[in-house]
Scaffold this motif. Structure first.
Motif, PDB file in Angstrom:
ATOM      1  N   LEU A 160       0.853  -1.183   0.000  1.00 13.49           N
ATOM      2  CA  LEU A 160       0.000   0.000   0.000  1.00 13.49           C
ATOM      3  C   LEU A 160       0.887   1.230   0.000  1.00 13.49           C
ATOM      4  CD1 LEU A 160      -2.471  -1.269   2.720  1.00 13.49           C
ATOM      5  CD2 LEU A 160      -3.126  -0.758   0.365  1.00 13.49           C
ATOM      6  N   MET A 161       0.521   2.231  -0.791  1.00 11.49           N
ATOM      7  CA  MET A 161       1.366   3.436  -0.886  1.00 11.49           C
ATOM      8  C   MET A 161       0.562   4.566  -1.515  1.00 11.49           C
ATOM      9  SD  MET A 161       3.708   1.957  -3.996  1.00 11.49           S
ATOM     10  CE  MET A 161       3.026   0.404  -4.529  1.00 11.49           C
ATOM     11  N   SER A 162       1.125   5.749  -1.433  1.00  8.80           N
ATOM     12  CA  SER A 162       0.481   6.882  -2.086  1.00  8.80           C
ATOM     13  C   SER A 162       0.629   6.744  -3.595  1.00  8.80           C
ATOM     14  CB  SER A 162       1.097   8.200  -1.615  1.00  8.80           C
ATOM     15  OG  SER A 162       2.372   8.389  -2.216  1.00  8.80           O
ATOM     16  N   ALA A 163      -0.300   7.380  -4.322  1.00 10.97           N
ATOM     17  CA  ALA A 163      -0.235   7.330  -5.779  1.00 10.97           C
ATOM     18  C   ALA A 163       1.027   7.981  -6.310  1.00 10.97           C
ATOM     19  CB  ALA A 163      -1.472   8.010  -6.374  1.00 10.97           C
ATOM     20  N   GLY A 164       1.677   8.827  -5.498  1.00  6.54           N
ATOM     21  CA  GLY A 164       2.901   9.488  -5.918  1.00  6.54           C
ATOM     22  C   GLY A 164       4.167   8.710  -5.619  1.00  6.54           C
ATOM     23  N   ASN A 165       4.044   7.564  -4.982  1.00  5.94           N
ATOM     24  CA  ASN A 165       5.214   6.733  -4.693  1.00  5.94           C
ATOM     25  C   ASN A 165       5.785   6.190  -5.998  1.00  5.94           C
ATOM     26  OD1 ASN A 165       6.851   4.344  -3.892  1.00  5.94           O
ATOM     27  ND2 ASN A 165       6.032   4.782  -1.862  1.00  5.94           N
ATOM     28  N   PRO A 166       7.118   6.224  -6.176  1.00  4.18           N
ATOM     29  CA  PRO A 166       7.708   5.694  -7.421  1.00  4.18           C
ATOM     30  C   PRO A 166       7.327   4.248  -7.708  1.00  4.18           C
ATOM     31  CG  PRO A 166       9.333   6.958  -6.191  1.00  4.18           C
ATOM     32  CD  PRO A 166       8.134   6.845  -5.304  1.00  4.18           C
ATOM     33  N   LEU A 167       7.082   3.443  -6.658  1.00  5.12           N
ATOM     34  CA  LEU A 167       6.731   2.044  -6.875  1.00  5.12           C
ATOM     35  C   LEU A 167       5.315   1.882  -7.428  1.00  5.12           C
ATOM     36  CD1 LEU A 167       8.203   0.369  -3.652  1.00  5.12           C
ATOM     37  CD2 LEU A 167       9.187   0.418  -5.943  1.00  5.12           C
TER      38      LEU A 167
END
Length: 309
Positions: A160-167
């Motif tokens: 789970l991560m923000s939409a701006g995370n490079p992954l």
């Protein structure tokens, strides 16, 4: 009080409303009415949900005590009055997929289930003290003496991560890509077996993460920090702010299980345990897909096992 507890546990009015099966505006009005009665704010509202104020934390603690006392009073009154009917106190695991307790409830349609929310460690303590008859937990766990456990369902864990995370641009994520990243996750004291198992697997495959324990505010932290990550099932994503990506090879899972005391005389519990042992359980959409596939195979003359197989 039930409304407020649901909001406090979900940290989101919309999810709490869905859990309570009422509209979000109705729930919001009810919470505002409670705040007016208290005379102080109970929630801090923000773009990703809500957090409890100090007053809200006190009300959550006391509301849980009050509801347990009310349930005990009703149960004792029914016992003295000789009123027939089964009842069972279920330790409802916080964050469990909603379809799982719904399927459990359908196994005993005539039984009144009293839901007592909490995390794995808390539920096992309640089970040991006799405060619940059946506790949902995340495995692996160390069981208290005199208890047994049966596994119910398995969910895949992804990132789970923000939409701006490079992954977030990847179709799936390698464990090694998580090395050095901040993992915002639940505290080890809430479910030590799962915590240690997952972190150990990550690090053994090159995902040497830096763990920040923040089970209450993980969504807000992930949305605010583009490099931070979380772990969870796909339904924990909150688009468009938070996205979910599978781990390559899908190596991590969480197992939900039910634990109970072997010395319980509750007839409803004994019947439910027998039904639970016939698991595992699957989400309704997956069960429907499996049923559709089986029906299609039969219609095509594919044969296969009959209902008694």
């Amino acid at each position: 009080m039930r409304y407020f507890i649901a909001v406090a546990e979900e940290q989101h009015l919309g999810r709490a409303a869905a859990r309570l099966r009422i509209s979000t505006p109705t729930l919001s009005q009810q919470i505002k009415a409670v705040e007016r009665q208290v005379g102080a704010p109970l929630l801090v509202r923000h773009g990703h949900g809500v957090n409890l104020t100090e007053a809200g934390q006190v009300l959550l603690r006391e509301a849980r005590k009050t509801l347990r006392a009310a349930e005990d009073a009703l149960r004792e009154t029914r016992r003295v009055a000789g009123v027939a009917g089964e009842s069972l106190r279920l330790g409802l695991l916080t964050g469990v997929p909603p379809w799982l307790p719904e399927q459990i409830a359908r196994l005993r349609p005539g039984c009144a289930l009293e839901m007592v929310p909490g995390e794995t460690t808390e539920q096992l303590r309640r089970l040991e003290r006799g405060e619940v008859e059946l506790a949902l937990v995340r495995a692996p766990v160390t069981l208290p003496p005199g208890t047994q456990l049966t596994e119910l369902a398995v969910e895949e864990l992804g990132v789970l991560m923000s939409a701006g995370n490079p992954l977030a641009t990847c179709a799936d994520v390698d464990m090694a890509d998580l090395a050095g990243r901040e993992l915002v996750w639940f505290g080890r004291n809430t479910s030590s077996g799962l915590h240690d198992s997952v972190i150990g697997q990550l690090r053994s495959h090159g995902g040497d993460v830096v763990v920040t324990e923040d089970g209450d505010h993980w969504a807000a932290v992930l949305a605010a920090q583009a490099d931070a990550i979380g772990l969870g099932p796909s339904h924990a994503a909150r688009p468009p702010d938070l996205v979910w990506r599978p781990l390559h090879g899908r190596p991590l899972t969480v197992t939900y299980a039910a634990a109970w005391r072997t010395d319980s005389r509750n007839s409803a519990l004994r019947g439910l345990v027998r039904a639970l042992s016939r698991g595992p359980f699957t989400p309704p959409d997956e069960a429907a897909a499996d049923g559709g596939a089986a029906a299609a195979g039969a219609a095509a003359g594919g044969g296969g096992a009959g209902p008694d197989a």
